[in-house]
Design a protein around this motif. Structure first.
Motif, PDB file in Angstrom:
ATOM      1  N   ALA A   2      12.646  97.404  53.578  1.00 41.93           N
ATOM      2  CA  ALA A   2      12.163  98.063  52.365  1.00 41.93           C
ATOM      3  C   ALA A   2      12.613  97.300  51.126  1.00 41.93           C
ATOM      4  O   ALA A   2      13.724  96.790  51.061  1.00 41.93           O
ATOM      5  N   VAL A   3      11.725  97.222  50.152  1.00 42.29           N
ATOM      6  CA  VAL A   3      12.030  96.600  48.866  1.00 42.29           C
ATOM      7  C   VAL A   3      12.796  97.605  48.006  1.00 42.29           C
ATOM      8  O   VAL A   3      13.793  97.276  47.396  1.00 42.29           O
ATOM      9  N   TYR A   4      12.310  98.807  47.974  1.00 45.79           N
ATOM     10  CA  TYR A   4      13.000  99.871  47.257  1.00 45.79           C
ATOM     11  C   TYR A   4      12.571 101.230  47.794  1.00 45.79           C
ATOM     12  O   TYR A   4      11.634 101.346  48.576  1.00 45.79           O
ATOM     13  N   LEU A   5      13.302 102.233  47.345  1.00 45.29           N
ATOM     14  CA  LEU A   5      13.052 103.619  47.738  1.00 45.29           C
ATOM     15  C   LEU A   5      12.589 104.368  46.497  1.00 45.29           C
ATOM     16  O   LEU A   5      13.194 104.244  45.430  1.00 45.29           O
ATOM     17  N   GLN A   6      11.514 105.112  46.627  1.00 45.07           N
ATOM     18  CA  GLN A   6      11.068 105.974  45.533  1.00 45.07           C
ATOM     19  C   GLN A   6      11.579 107.375  45.816  1.00 45.07           C
ATOM     20  O   GLN A   6      11.390 107.913  46.915  1.00 45.07           O
ATOM     21  N   VAL A   7      12.239 107.967  44.809  1.00 44.18           N
ATOM     22  CA  VAL A   7      12.749 109.322  44.916  1.00 44.18           C
ATOM     23  C   VAL A   7      12.021 110.158  43.865  1.00 44.18           C
ATOM     24  O   VAL A   7      12.064 109.846  42.676  1.00 44.18           O
ATOM     25  N   VAL A   8      11.327 111.205  44.304  1.00 45.72           N
ATOM     26  CA  VAL A   8      10.599 112.106  43.413  1.00 45.72           C
ATOM     27  C   VAL A   8      11.191 113.494  43.599  1.00 45.72           C
ATOM     28  O   VAL A   8      11.396 113.937  44.729  1.00 45.72           O
ATOM     29  N   SER A  57      10.549 107.992  49.789  1.00 48.29           N
ATOM     30  CA  SER A  57       9.579 107.126  50.439  1.00 48.29           C
ATOM     31  C   SER A  57       9.944 105.676  50.168  1.00 48.29           C
ATOM     32  O   SER A  57      10.262 105.307  49.037  1.00 48.29           O
ATOM     33  N   ALA A  58       9.895 104.849  51.215  1.00 45.39           N
ATOM     34  CA  ALA A  58      10.235 103.430  51.089  1.00 45.39           C
ATOM     35  C   ALA A  58       8.986 102.589  50.855  1.00 45.39           C
ATOM     36  O   ALA A  58       7.939 102.849  51.430  1.00 45.39           O
ATOM     37  N   LYS A  59       9.130 101.581  49.995  1.00 43.98           N
ATOM     38  CA  LYS A  59       8.071 100.589  49.815  1.00 43.98           C
ATOM     39  C   LYS A  59       8.546  99.304  50.494  1.00 43.98           C
ATOM     40  O   LYS A  59       9.642  98.822  50.224  1.00 43.98           O
ATOM     41  N   PHE A  60       7.702  98.747  51.359  1.00 46.47           N
ATOM     42  CA  PHE A  60       8.076  97.592  52.160  1.00 46.47           C
ATOM     43  C   PHE A  60       7.608  96.285  51.520  1.00 46.47           C
ATOM     44  O   PHE A  60       6.803  96.284  50.586  1.00 46.47           O
ATOM     45  N   LEU A  61       8.121  95.184  52.033  1.00 48.73           N
ATOM     46  CA  LEU A  61       7.801  93.850  51.504  1.00 48.73           C
ATOM     47  C   LEU A  61       6.312  93.552  51.491  1.00 48.73           C
ATOM     48  O   LEU A  61       5.820  92.859  50.608  1.00 48.73           O
ATOM     49  N   ASP A  62       5.570  94.096  52.462  1.00 46.27           N
ATOM     50  CA  ASP A  62       4.126  93.837  52.511  1.00 46.27           C
ATOM     51  C   ASP A  62       3.327  94.741  51.576  1.00 46.27           C
ATOM     52  O   ASP A  62       2.105  94.716  51.559  1.00 46.27           O
ATOM     53  N   GLY A  63       4.025  95.570  50.758  1.00 43.19           N
ATOM     54  CA  GLY A  63       3.365  96.433  49.778  1.00 43.19           C
ATOM     55  C   GLY A  63       2.977  97.807  50.292  1.00 43.19           C
ATOM     56  O   GLY A  63       2.480  98.628  49.532  1.00 43.19           O
ATOM     57  N   PRO A  67       6.349 106.809  55.300  1.00 47.74           N
ATOM     58  CA  PRO A  67       6.095 108.235  55.154  1.00 47.74           C
ATOM     59  C   PRO A  67       7.115 108.881  54.214  1.00 47.74           C
ATOM     60  O   PRO A  67       8.226 108.381  54.062  1.00 47.74           O
ATOM     61  N   GLU A  68       6.706 109.987  53.599  1.00 49.19           N
ATOM     62  CA  GLU A  68       7.628 110.739  52.741  1.00 49.19           C
ATOM     63  C   GLU A  68       8.583 111.541  53.609  1.00 49.19           C
ATOM     64  O   GLU A  68       8.193 112.110  54.628  1.00 49.19           O
ATOM     65  N   PHE A  69       9.838 111.567  53.189  1.00 51.85           N
ATOM     66  CA  PHE A  69      10.847 112.368  53.853  1.00 51.85           C
ATOM     67  C   PHE A  69      11.280 113.440  52.865  1.00 51.85           C
ATOM     68  O   PHE A  69      11.861 113.127  51.827  1.00 51.85           O
ATOM     69  N   PRO A  70      10.977 114.729  53.129  1.00 49.96           N
ATOM     70  CA  PRO A  70      11.358 115.793  52.192  1.00 49.96           C
ATOM     71  C   PRO A  70      12.811 116.224  52.397  1.00 49.96           C
ATOM     72  O   PRO A  70      13.321 116.237  53.520  1.00 49.96           O
ATOM     73  N   LEU A  71      13.461 116.575  51.311  1.00 56.46           N
ATOM     74  CA  LEU A  71      14.832 117.053  51.338  1.00 56.46           C
ATOM     75  C   LEU A  71      14.936 118.190  50.329  1.00 56.46           C
ATOM     76  O   LEU A  71      14.613 118.011  49.147  1.00 56.46           O
TER      77      LEU A  71
END
Length: 79
Positions: A2-8, A57-63, A67-71
């Motif tokens: 993963a390049v980064y993690l998006q947290v919403v 949700s993770a964004k990977f190197l290939d763009g 999947p979203e993981f709810p918490l």
């Protein structure tokens, strides 16, 4: 990898006002991007005694996105 993690996240609290009427407070949706080199995220200004739903949700190197993981968590009364 993963390049980064998006947290919403968004919070919602139901309470009764001084007249006994039920009220709902919504702490609006916000997001943050966390680089893959980080191992933690500190989030400020959450409302005390409020239920928050976080979606990770993770964004990977290939763009592509994973999947979203709810918490679901509730902040303490002393915030």
């Amino acid at each position: 990898m993963a390049v980064y993690l998006q947290v919403v996240w968004e919070g919602q609290k139901t309470y009764r006002d001084e007249y006994g009427r039920e009220k709902t407070l919504t702490d609006g949706k916000r997001d943050r991007f966390v680089p893959n080199t980080e191992t933690s995220l500190y989030i400020e200004n959450l409302v005390p005694k409020t239920v928050y739903l976080f979606n990770l949700s993770a964004k990977f190197l290939d763009g592509t996105w994973g999947p979203e993981f709810p918490l679901k968590v509730q902040t303490s009364i002393d915030g």
